[in-house]
Design an enzyme around this catalytic site. Structure first.
Site, PDB file in Angstrom:
ATOM      1  N   LYS A 113      -9.889 -17.160  16.458  1.00 50.77           N
ATOM      2  CA  LYS A 113      -9.246 -15.940  16.950  1.00 50.77           C
ATOM      3  C   LYS A 113     -10.148 -15.171  17.913  1.00 50.77           C
ATOM      4  CE  LYS A 113      -5.647 -15.149  13.562  1.00 50.77           C
ATOM      5  NZ  LYS A 113      -5.067 -14.264  12.547  1.00 50.77           N
ATOM      6  N   LYS A 195      -1.991 -27.102  14.540  1.00 49.52           N
ATOM      7  CA  LYS A 195      -1.059 -26.414  13.648  1.00 49.52           C
ATOM      8  C   LYS A 195       0.059 -25.688  14.414  1.00 49.52           C
ATOM      9  CE  LYS A 195      -2.091 -22.254  11.895  1.00 49.52           C
ATOM     10  NZ  LYS A 195      -2.439 -21.102  11.073  1.00 49.52           N
ATOM     11  N   LYS A 198       2.804 -19.079  14.485  1.00 50.52           N
ATOM     12  CA  LYS A 198       3.767 -18.073  14.930  1.00 50.52           C
ATOM     13  C   LYS A 198       3.283 -17.354  16.183  1.00 50.52           C
ATOM     14  CE  LYS A 198       3.253 -15.548  10.588  1.00 50.52           C
ATOM     15  NZ  LYS A 198       1.859 -15.200  10.268  1.00 50.52           N
TER      16      LYS A 198
HETATM   17  P1  TYM Z   1       0.019 -16.556   7.586  1.00 49.97           P
HETATM   18  O1  TYM Z   1       0.905 -15.381   7.766  1.00 49.97           O
HETATM   19  O2  TYM Z   1      -0.720 -17.078   8.766  1.00 49.97           O
HETATM   20  O3  TYM Z   1       0.827 -17.771   7.009  1.00 49.97           O
HETATM   21  C1  TYM Z   1       1.572 -17.663   5.807  1.00 49.97           C
HETATM   22  C2  TYM Z   1       1.489 -18.970   5.038  1.00 49.97           C
HETATM   23  O4  TYM Z   1       2.009 -20.045   5.822  1.00 49.97           O
HETATM   24  C3  TYM Z   1       1.067 -21.126   5.824  1.00 49.97           C
HETATM   25  N1  TYM Z   1       1.182 -21.807   7.122  1.00 49.97           N
HETATM   26  C4  TYM Z   1       1.427 -23.115   7.286  1.00 49.97           C
HETATM   27  N2  TYM Z   1       1.606 -24.109   6.404  1.00 49.97           N
HETATM   28  C5  TYM Z   1       1.844 -25.347   6.910  1.00 49.97           C
HETATM   29  N3  TYM Z   1       1.915 -25.622   8.239  1.00 49.97           N
HETATM   30  C6  TYM Z   1       1.729 -24.650   9.149  1.00 49.97           C
HETATM   31  N4  TYM Z   1       1.822 -24.915  10.448  1.00 49.97           N
HETATM   32  C7  TYM Z   1       1.465 -23.319   8.682  1.00 49.97           C
HETATM   33  N5  TYM Z   1       1.253 -22.129   9.305  1.00 49.97           N
HETATM   34  C8  TYM Z   1       1.064 -21.227   8.329  1.00 49.97           C
HETATM   35  C9  TYM Z   1      -0.280 -20.463   5.649  1.00 49.97           C
HETATM   36  O5  TYM Z   1      -1.221 -21.375   5.123  1.00 49.97           O
HETATM   37  C10 TYM Z   1       0.048 -19.360   4.673  1.00 49.97           C
HETATM   38  O6  TYM Z   1       0.047 -19.856   3.345  1.00 49.97           O
HETATM   39  N6  TYM Z   1      -4.164 -14.981   5.504  1.00 49.97           N
HETATM   40  C11 TYM Z   1      -2.801 -15.351   5.193  1.00 49.97           C
HETATM   41  C12 TYM Z   1      -2.008 -14.213   4.561  1.00 49.97           C
HETATM   42  C13 TYM Z   1      -2.636 -13.652   3.348  1.00 49.97           C
HETATM   43  C14 TYM Z   1      -2.775 -14.286   2.082  1.00 49.97           C
HETATM   44  C15 TYM Z   1      -3.393 -13.328   1.243  1.00 49.97           C
HETATM   45  C16 TYM Z   1      -2.406 -15.548   1.609  1.00 49.97           C
HETATM   46  C17 TYM Z   1      -3.164 -12.402   3.238  1.00 49.97           C
HETATM   47  N7  TYM Z   1      -3.623 -12.215   1.956  1.00 49.97           N
HETATM   48  C18 TYM Z   1      -3.691 -13.644  -0.095  1.00 49.97           C
HETATM   49  C19 TYM Z   1      -2.713 -15.850   0.269  1.00 49.97           C
HETATM   50  C20 TYM Z   1      -3.341 -14.897  -0.550  1.00 49.97           C
HETATM   51  C21 TYM Z   1      -2.137 -15.734   6.488  1.00 49.97           C
HETATM   52  O7  TYM Z   1      -2.590 -15.464   7.537  1.00 49.97           O
HETATM   53  O8  TYM Z   1      -0.963 -16.288   6.368  1.00 49.97           O
END
Ligand code: TYM
Length: 331
Positions: A113, A195, A198
């Site tokens: 990032k 990956k 979004k």
């Molecule tokens: P975020 O918002 O980026 O993504 C949410 C969840 O989606 C999964 N994910 C994917 N899985 C498979 N293939 C992909 N291309 C893909 N893109 C995203 C991510 O692994 C995630 O599980 N940091 C986290 C949010 C968060 C969180 C937490 C998660 C904040 N606090 C505590 C678990 C526990 C995040 O950025 O998710």
């Protein structure tokens, strides 16, 4: 026996993709009856990258509706907005004092990032994993269902928890990741070695949960493959392998079964089938999300209830932490 605790969250930082659905949200739905579940909307994480305030507020509500439309039952789980429970920021502060700058600088997501937003390498971006550790540890979580990209953040969460426990005595439960093999990483349709995200600038790279049927079909038709027109998964065929992963995840079958189904068929037929399968799953989710968003009060009530529930649990852990570190709490 006490039910195990499960925690997860997604950021309202853009339109969610089928990667978010397959890697995370779908598993949350499947696990919600077996565990005490907390599902958060991580708006505090989202602002580590610049967000338009009005849009962030709107996306937060959209994401709440999406969780429910995907099958999260707010009567079974605690569904809430991270910033509504101040204990997250408070615990993150304490955990900061047990986290080293060097280890944060080495985190893959921070490095990625920082490269992507060189004009805005802010402290929040670097501190992101500590806030995530606070999220998880506040609820004495046993299990964290996430996609594979979050594995490093889970490891640091365990390290920080263990450090705290060592220094101040047993306080936090050490959480385990729950990363399903199939769908743990859905890749970009345009660059299948990376990956699906979004925040990808190329709109053809990601299939959003909000895409209509025509858009879904078009994106899969344009997906990058190779020239041998043979529907099999292999390391040399990342595009086709990714499409097979998506197809099998949405069809609930194995990749081997999917390969068999497309034996002797070309990429044209295959891509059409993948598009139709995905669009068929998305249509009812979109309709339900729209219906829910029409009743803002209903969503506000659910989030309020979630906040109260989350606060009750989080406060217990935070009080314990404050006592252990020696903060004066009155006599
Ligand atoms: P975020 O918002 O980026 O993504 C949410 C969840 O989606 C999964 N994910 C994917 N899985 C498979 N293939 C992909 N291309 C893909 N893109 C995203 C991510 O692994 C995630 O599980 N940091 C986290 C949010 C968060 C969180 C937490 C998660 C904040 N606090 C505590 C678990 C526990 C995040 O950025 O998710």
């Amino acid at each position: 026996m006490e039910e195990k605790v499960l925690y997860s969250a997604a950021q309202p930082s853009g339109n969610l993709t089928i990667g978010n659905y397959i890697g995370a949200i779908r598993n949350w739905v499947n696990l919600q009856h077996e565990f005490t579940c907390y599902y958060a909307i991580a708006d505090m994480h989202a602002i580590t990258v610049r967000q338009d305030p009005a849009q962030l507020r709107h996306r937060t509500l959209e994401l709440a509706a999406l969780y429910i439309a995907c099958g999260i039952d707010p009567a079974q789980c605690t569904l809430y907005v991270q910033s509504n429970v101040s204990a997250h920021a408070e615990l993150a502060w304490v955990l900061n004092t047990l986290t080293y700058v060097g280890e944060m600088e080495r985190m893959t997501q921070f490095k990625d990032k920082s490269l992507k937003h060189p004009e805005n390498v802010n402290m929040g971006l670097m501190d992101y994993p500590v806030l995530m550790a606070a999220d998880i540890l506040l609820y004495q979580t046993d299990l964290v269902p996430v996609g594979i990209d979050q594995r490093q953040h889970l490891e640091i969460t365990r390290d920080i928890a263990a450090r705290f426990n060592n220094r101040y005595g047993e306080t936090f439960r050490l959480p385990e990741g729950y990363i399903v093999k199939e769908g743990a990483k859905i890749n970009s349709l345009q660059d299948p070695l990376h990956k699906m995200s979004k925040s990808d600038e190329n709109p053809n790279a990601s299939v959003y949960l909000s895409d209509d049927r025509d858009t879904v079909m078009r994106k899969f038709k344009r997906a990058v493959t190779d020239s041998d027109n043979c529907v099999v998964a292999s390391e040399e065929k990342p595009g086709v392998t990714n499409l097979l992963n998506i197809y099998s995840a949405f069809k609930n079958c194995t990749v081997a079964e999917a390969e068999k189904q497309f034996e002797g068929k070309g990429y044209g037929d295959f891509k059409t089938a993948v598009g139709e399968t995905v669009a068929d799953v998305l249509a009812p989710i979109q309709a339900e999300q729209k219906r829910l968003l029409a009743d803002k009060q209903y969503l506000a009530d659910i989030l309020k209830r979630g906040e109260e529930n989350a606060f009750r649990t989080a406060r217990k852990t935070l009080s314990k932490v404050y006592r252990k570190v020696g903060f004066y709490r009155g006599e």
